[in-house]
Design a protein around this motif. Structure first.
Motif, short mmCIF file in Angstrom:
data_model
loop_
_atom_site.label_atom_id
_atom_site.label_comp_id
_atom_site.label_asym_id
_atom_site.label_seq_id
_atom_site.Cartn_x
_atom_site.Cartn_y
_atom_site.Cartn_z
N ALA A 804 0.81 -1.22 0.00
CA ALA A 804 0.00 0.00 0.00
C ALA A 804 0.84 1.26 0.00
CB ALA A 804 -0.92 -0.01 1.22
N PHE A 805 2.12 1.12 0.26
CA PHE A 805 2.97 2.32 0.37
C PHE A 805 4.21 2.23 -0.52
CE2 PHE A 805 0.78 1.67 4.43
CZ PHE A 805 0.09 2.86 4.52
N ASN A 806 4.06 1.57 -1.66
CA ASN A 806 5.22 1.48 -2.55
C ASN A 806 5.37 2.77 -3.33
OD1 ASN A 806 3.24 1.40 -4.53
ND2 ASN A 806 3.26 -0.84 -4.66
N LYS A 807 6.35 2.79 -4.16
CA LYS A 807 6.68 4.02 -4.88
C LYS A 807 5.58 4.40 -5.87
CE LYS A 807 11.61 3.00 -4.57
NZ LYS A 807 12.86 2.71 -5.31
N GLN A 808 4.94 3.38 -6.49
CA GLN A 808 3.89 3.69 -7.46
C GLN A 808 2.72 4.41 -6.75
OE1 GLN A 808 5.40 0.83 -7.21
NE2 GLN A 808 6.57 0.70 -9.15
N GLU A 809 2.34 3.92 -5.55
CA GLU A 809 1.25 4.56 -4.83
C GLU A 809 1.61 5.99 -4.45
OE1 GLU A 809 -1.76 3.45 -4.23
OE2 GLU A 809 -1.33 1.59 -5.33
N LEU A 810 2.86 6.19 -4.06
CA LEU A 810 3.30 7.54 -3.70
C LEU A 810 3.21 8.48 -4.88
CD1 LEU A 810 4.51 9.55 -1.72
CD2 LEU A 810 6.78 8.67 -2.31
N ARG A 811 3.63 7.99 -6.07
CA ARG A 811 3.58 8.85 -7.26
C ARG A 811 2.15 9.22 -7.60
NH1 ARG A 811 7.88 5.27 -8.97
NH2 ARG A 811 9.85 6.44 -9.17
N LYS A 812 1.21 8.25 -7.42
CA LYS A 812 -0.19 8.54 -7.72
C LYS A 812 -0.72 9.66 -6.82
CE LYS A 812 -1.48 3.86 -9.26
NZ LYS A 812 -2.34 2.68 -8.96
N VAL A 813 -0.38 9.58 -5.55
CA VAL A 813 -0.88 10.60 -4.62
C VAL A 813 -0.29 11.96 -4.94
CG1 VAL A 813 -1.00 11.28 -2.20
CG2 VAL A 813 -1.29 8.89 -2.83
N ILE A 814 1.00 11.99 -5.26
CA ILE A 814 1.66 13.27 -5.55
C ILE A 814 1.08 13.91 -6.79
CG2 ILE A 814 3.86 14.29 -6.26
CD1 ILE A 814 5.27 12.41 -4.38
N LYS A 815 0.69 13.12 -7.80
CA LYS A 815 0.14 13.68 -9.03
C LYS A 815 -1.20 14.38 -8.81
CE LYS A 815 2.37 10.58 -12.40
NZ LYS A 815 2.16 9.56 -13.43
N GLU A 816 -1.89 13.99 -7.73
CA GLU A 816 -3.19 14.61 -7.46
C GLU A 816 -3.06 16.05 -6.93
OE1 GLU A 816 -5.73 12.30 -5.06
OE2 GLU A 816 -5.42 10.44 -6.20
N TYR A 817 -1.82 16.50 -6.64
CA TYR A 817 -1.62 17.85 -6.09
C TYR A 817 -0.62 18.64 -6.93
CZ TYR A 817 -4.10 16.12 -2.02
OH TYR A 817 -5.05 15.58 -1.20
N PRO A 818 -1.06 19.01 -8.12
CA PRO A 818 -0.19 19.90 -8.91
C PRO A 818 -0.19 21.31 -8.31
CG PRO A 818 -2.29 19.61 -10.01
CD PRO A 818 -2.32 18.69 -8.83
N GLY A 819 0.67 22.18 -8.82
CA GLY A 819 0.82 23.53 -8.26
C GLY A 819 -0.45 24.35 -8.34
N LYS A 820 -1.24 24.19 -9.47
CA LYS A 820 -2.46 24.98 -9.60
C LYS A 820 -3.47 24.65 -8.50
CE LYS A 820 -2.11 25.60 -14.64
NZ LYS A 820 -2.79 25.38 -15.96
N GLU A 821 -3.60 23.32 -8.20
CA GLU A 821 -4.55 22.93 -7.17
C GLU A 821 -4.14 23.48 -5.79
OE1 GLU A 821 -7.43 21.38 -7.36
OE2 GLU A 821 -7.27 21.41 -9.55
N VAL A 822 -2.83 23.44 -5.55
CA VAL A 822 -2.34 23.96 -4.27
C VAL A 822 -2.62 25.46 -4.15
CG1 VAL A 822 -0.27 24.38 -2.90
CG2 VAL A 822 -0.57 22.19 -4.06
N LYS A 823 -2.38 26.19 -5.22
CA LYS A 823 -2.62 27.63 -5.17
C LYS A 823 -4.11 27.93 -4.98
CE LYS A 823 -1.84 31.93 -7.70
NZ LYS A 823 -1.30 32.55 -8.92
N LYS A 824 -4.96 27.11 -5.67
CA LYS A 824 -6.40 27.31 -5.53
C LYS A 824 -6.85 27.06 -4.09
CE LYS A 824 -10.79 25.72 -7.44
NZ LYS A 824 -11.46 24.76 -8.40
N GLY A 825 -6.29 26.00 -3.48
CA GLY A 825 -6.66 25.71 -2.09
C GLY A 825 -6.21 26.83 -1.14
N LEU A 826 -5.02 27.36 -1.40
CA LEU A 826 -4.53 28.45 -0.55
C LEU A 826 -5.37 29.71 -0.73
CD1 LEU A 826 -0.65 28.02 -0.95
CD2 LEU A 826 -2.04 27.51 1.06
N ASP A 827 -5.84 29.96 -1.97
CA ASP A 827 -6.67 31.13 -2.22
C ASP A 827 -7.99 31.02 -1.46
OD1 ASP A 827 -7.05 33.66 -3.75
OD2 ASP A 827 -8.75 32.53 -4.55
N ASN A 828 -8.61 29.84 -1.48
CA ASN A 828 -9.85 29.64 -0.72
C ASN A 828 -9.61 29.83 0.78
OD1 ASN A 828 -11.27 29.10 -3.06
ND2 ASN A 828 -10.85 26.88 -2.96
N LEU A 829 -8.43 29.33 1.25
CA LEU A 829 -8.10 29.49 2.67
C LEU A 829 -7.96 30.96 3.06
CD1 LEU A 829 -7.33 28.21 5.39
CD2 LEU A 829 -4.96 28.10 4.58
N TYR A 830 -7.35 31.75 2.18
CA TYR A 830 -7.16 33.19 2.44
C TYR A 830 -8.51 33.89 2.57
CZ TYR A 830 -5.22 37.90 2.07
OH TYR A 830 -4.87 39.19 2.32
#
Length: 895
Positions: A804-830
């Motif tokens: 459940a915690f191999n490298k492939q699973e880690l890559r999948k999770v990381i791909k779900e958080y590109p920079g645009k999504e992070v910025k959008k989440g921070l904007d909503n938080l602000y």
């Protein structure tokens, strides 16, 4: 002491081949219970050693034991403390200073003398003897003998007596007549013996040759006796001749005694007559002044004063025994009594007229003070009356009944006069405080601000000067219409009083000046009247009324002086100061209630006025107490100060009560709570008022109560808040409190300032963590599982082998958080944070910066787990720390 000396020599020093020369019974300074002996000893063997030995009784008390010994050569200084006076104390300086107290001064001197002798005989280094009588040292060792005595002959030296100068001269002359006197002592002695025998023989021959002279002397004595007998016979004849003369002289002496007795009686009679004439004769001018003297002019008052003093001296003259039985003396005393009664009656009547006239003149000047906040000056009145001060003292000493009658009349009249003046004065002060105008007893048309207090001012006017009217009328006092007033939740003072925000600084400053002017006018008025009373009624010179026989004191009953007079004799009062204070209380009985009414009005106008009144009243009480703590002014102002302090405490209690009753809106965000802002206003105002004030301690206590109530109320509102998060309410309000305390620098609230800063910091951190939450939620859950596996004992580098915690699973999770999504989440938080925070405190950027730091901390934590659990995998986040900084910066700028 001799027995002890022999016992010590036998038991201690003889076994050690030592000889005891001197002993002294001593104890250590400050420890007189434990006695011991200091002994001066020398050894019997050569070279001779000299010691000072301390000997003490054993604990059982059966024998003595040697405790400590010092060599005399180690002794540096002997200090006898005093060379003139007898003092049993002395010090011995060995390796350290030993302080001793001898049992007697004689023993101490004998011991020091022995030490000095031993020092002269055996030591090259001389000991320093300080505070020792030079006579004692000179007598200790005769001149020229300090080196001539062998080591074992110390006692012989003490018994040696030096030849005086005459004996020494005779021996020298005798020895010069015989050259071999020194070389052949036996021949010299034989010669002296032969000369002595020759002198004895010559003496016997001289005695025998004087017998003839003795016989001649006896014959001369017999002839002298015969001459004495003849002289006695002649003296007897002379005595017979003088006997007749003696009888004649006795007759003459008796006649002279009668003449002398008659002259003595005449002189005494003349002295008595002169005494009565000189002391009981009143001049015609004085009599005329007492009967007809002008009591209106200065010259007439002076003449009456001199005449009254002369009359008092005549009446108080100490008559000798028997004078009071003379008819002429009784007549003169009755005449004096009539004059005293007549003049006392005339003086009392005139002074009563002066009181009335002066009061009438004084009343005529009241009109000019009716519109000014000043009190009429009574100095001219006092100045005119002080001309009669000596006559009042005379009246007090001669007719106390009329004196007290004048005193009561003065108090009754002056109390009415001062009551009118003071009530008019306070009427003007109330009008100036409320901003109303007065024309007669009617009010003119008032402007908007004045009309609001018209009803209350009318209730304060009138002869009584007391507050009347219902509480509801007072609660209607307002500067602006009710529509413009703040809501109850935004004011600390909307509990029946005027809102503090509705009164500007000018209004409060005006009240402060008016109140100060009132106190400043009353203080000199009371002091001047008290000074006049003490001088005019002569109350500062005596501690009690002379001639009083009872211990009953005056009683105060509603300001009236009451006294009983058995047979016309006045009763004793506690002191003249009490009399002055009671008179002042009667005369100024309206001051305290008028001050209390004025204070009540000021408190109703604005409860913050109690701060001004507390400072001003405290200063005036302090000033009055420095002059005379027991004076009327000090006592009255002290009583009023209690009321002012009670109003101040009530103001603080009302503010605390309003904090507890504050309600917040459920539809809008909280922001800075009204009582927090009002505390800032109160503290700023109080600091400006109480700067260098005597009652600073009262303000500090109020600060502590208020700030604790503020803390509790903030907690309460934060817990009840529904629209605004609890942490935001706590953070913003405690930040505001901390900023206020830092700016005002209130020393007594340093602990609360630190506490406010800590609460602000804690709730800021709590809000940041709660609001930020887990912006990378899935990634967060993934690494939580990784940390759980590590906690179960799996090595970090082996976590990647878990399905459940191999490298492939880690890559999948990381791909779900590109920079645009992070910025959008921070904007909503602000935006969310911006909705929670208020604009007044301006903490948005502070909170946003803290969230940025928290997000970066989480990012670094994830990177650290990737580096440790997936080494060499090359897996990284799709955004960097710099990206996060850029996102946060651009979001903040865009808003």
């Amino acid at each position: 002491m001799t027995a002890i000396k022999h016992a010590l020599q036998r038991d201690i020093f003889t076994p050690n081949d030592e000889r005891l020369l001197s002993i002294v019974n001593v104890c250590k300074a400050g420890k007189k219970k434990r006695n011991c002996f200091l002994c001066a000893t020398v050894t019997t063997e050569r070279p001779v050693q000299v010691n000072v030995v301390k000997v003490k009784k054993s604990d059982k008390g059966d024998f003595y034991k040697r405790q400590t010994a010092w060599a005399l050569r180690d002794l540096a200084v002997v200090d006898a403390k005093d060379a003139v006076k007898e003092n049993p104390e002395f010090d011995l300086h060995f390796d350290k200073v030993y302080k001793w107290v001898a049992s007697s001064t004689v023993e101490k001197n004998t011991f020091i003398s022995c030490i000095w002798k031993l020092n002269q005989r055996y030591l090259r280094k001389k000991i320093d003897f300080t505070n020792v009588s030079s006579q004692l040292l000179e007598e200790s060792v005769p001149s020229g003998e300090n080196q001539s005595v062998a080591g074992g002959d110390e006692e012989a030296v003490d018994e040696y007596q030096e030849l005086n100068a005459r004996e020494e001269q005779d021996i020298e002359i005798m020895m010069e007549g015989c050259e071999y006197a020194i070389s052949n002592a036996e021949a010299f002695a034989e010669k002296l013996s032969r000369e002595l025998q020759v002198l004895d023989g010559a003496n016997i021959q001289s005695i025998m040759a004087s017998e003839k002279q003795v016989n001649i002397l006896m014959k001369l004595l017999d002839e002298a006796l015969k001459e004495v007998d003849q002289i006695e016979i002649k003296l007897s004849s002379y005595e017979e001749m003088l006997q007749s003369v003696k009888e004649q002289m006795d007759q003459i002496s008796e006649s002279n005694h009668l003449i002398h007795l008659s002259n003595t009686n005449n002189v005494k009679l003349l002295s008595e007559i002169e005494f009565l004439v000189n002391h009981m004769d009143l001049a015609k001018g004085h009599i005329k002044a007492l009967q007809e003297g002008d009591l209106t002019s200065s010259r007439g008052i002076e003449a009456c004063t001199n005449a009254a003093d002369a009359l008092l001296q005549c009446m108080n003259v100490a008559l000798r025994p028997g004078h009071d039985m003379l008819h002429a003396v009784k007549q003169q005393q009755q005449r004096f009594s009539d004059l005293r009664e007549q003049f006392a009656r005339r003086l009392a009547s005139h002074l009563n007229s002066v009181f009335v006239q002066q009061g009438h003149d004084q009343s005529s000047t009241l009109a000019q003070h009716s519109v000014e906040l000043t009190l009429p000056n009574h100095h001219p009145f006092h100045r005119d009356l002080l001309r009669y001060a000596k006559l009042m003292e005379w009246l007090k000493n001669t007719d106390y009944g009329k004196y007290e009658g004048l005193t009561k009349n003065y108090m009754d009249y002056l109390s009415r006069l001062y009551e009118r003046e003071i009530k008019d004065f306070f009427e003007v002060a109330k009008i100036k405080m409320t901003g109303t105008t007065k024309e007669g007893k009617k009010f003119a048309t008032l402007p908007r601000k004045e009309s609001a207090v018209k009803q209350e001012t009318e209730s304060l006017h009138g002869s009584s000067g007391k507050l009347t009217g219902s509480t509801s009328s007072l609660n209607k006092l307002s500067v602006q219409s009710s529509g413009n007033r703040r809501s109850q939740s935004s004011s600390l003072l909307d509990m029946g009083n005027m809102s503090a925000s509705d009164l500007d600084v000018a209004d409060r400053t005006k009240f402060d000046k008016i109140f100060e002017q009132v106190l400043s006018e009353l203080e000199p008025l009371c002091l001047a009247e008290q000074d006049f009373i003490s001088k005019f009624f002569k109350l500062q010179q005596h501690q009690g009324i002379s001639g009083s026989t009872t211990n009953e004191a005056e009683e105060m009953d509603g300001g009236n002086l009451s006294r009983s007079y058995p047979s016309g004799v006045p009763q004793t009062i506690s002191s003249e100061k009490d009399m002055i204070r009671q008179m002042m209380t009667k005369i100024f009985r309206c001051i305290e209630p008028e001050l209390n009414n004025l204070i009540a009005l000021g408190d109703k106008i604005d409860s913050f006025n109690s701060l001004y009144m507390l400072v001003k009243m405290s200063h005036h009480v302090w000033t009055a107490q420095n002059v005379d703590p027991a004076s009327f002014l000090s006592t009255t102002l002290g009583n009023v100060l209690v009321t002012v302090k009670r109003n101040f405490d009530k103001c603080i209690s009302n503010q605390m009560k309003q904090m507890d009753e504050v309600k917040i809106s459920k539809k809008s965000k909280v922001g800075i709570l009204p009582f927090v802002a009002e505390f800032e206003e109160f503290a700023a105002l109080a600091e400006s008022i109480f700067k260098n004030a005597e009652r600073r301690g009262d303000l500090d206590k109020a600060y502590i109560k208020l700030i604790r109530a503020v803390f509790v109320s903030v907690e309460k509102v934060a817990n009840e808040s529904q629209k605004t998060p609890r942490d935001v309410v706590m953070m913003e309000n405690f930040h505001h409190i901390f900023a206020t305390l830092s700016r005002l620098k209130i020393s007594c609230l340093e602990a609360e300032k630190k506490e406010a800063k800590q609460k602000y910091t804690d709730h800021l951190q709590s809000y940041v963590i709660y609001s930020l939450g887990q912006p990378l939620e899935k990634l967060n859950h993934f690494f939580e599982g990784v940390e759980a596996r590590v906690a179960q004992g799996i090595r970090e580098e082996e976590v990647s082998y878990q399905l459940a915690f191999n490298k492939q699973e880690l890559r999948k999770v990381i791909k779900e958080y590109p920079g645009k999504e992070v910025k959008k989440g921070l904007d909503n938080l602000y935006k969310k944070v911006d909705k929670h925070l208020c604009e007044e405190e301006n903490l948005l950027q502070v909170v946003w910066h803290s969230m940025q730091d928290e997000f970066i901390r989480q990012y670094k934590h994830f990177e650290g787990l990737i580096a440790r659990c997936y080494p060499g995998s090359g897996i990284t986040m799709e955004f960097t720390i710099q990206d996060i900084l850029d996102y946060c910066s651009s979001i903040a700028q865009s808003h």
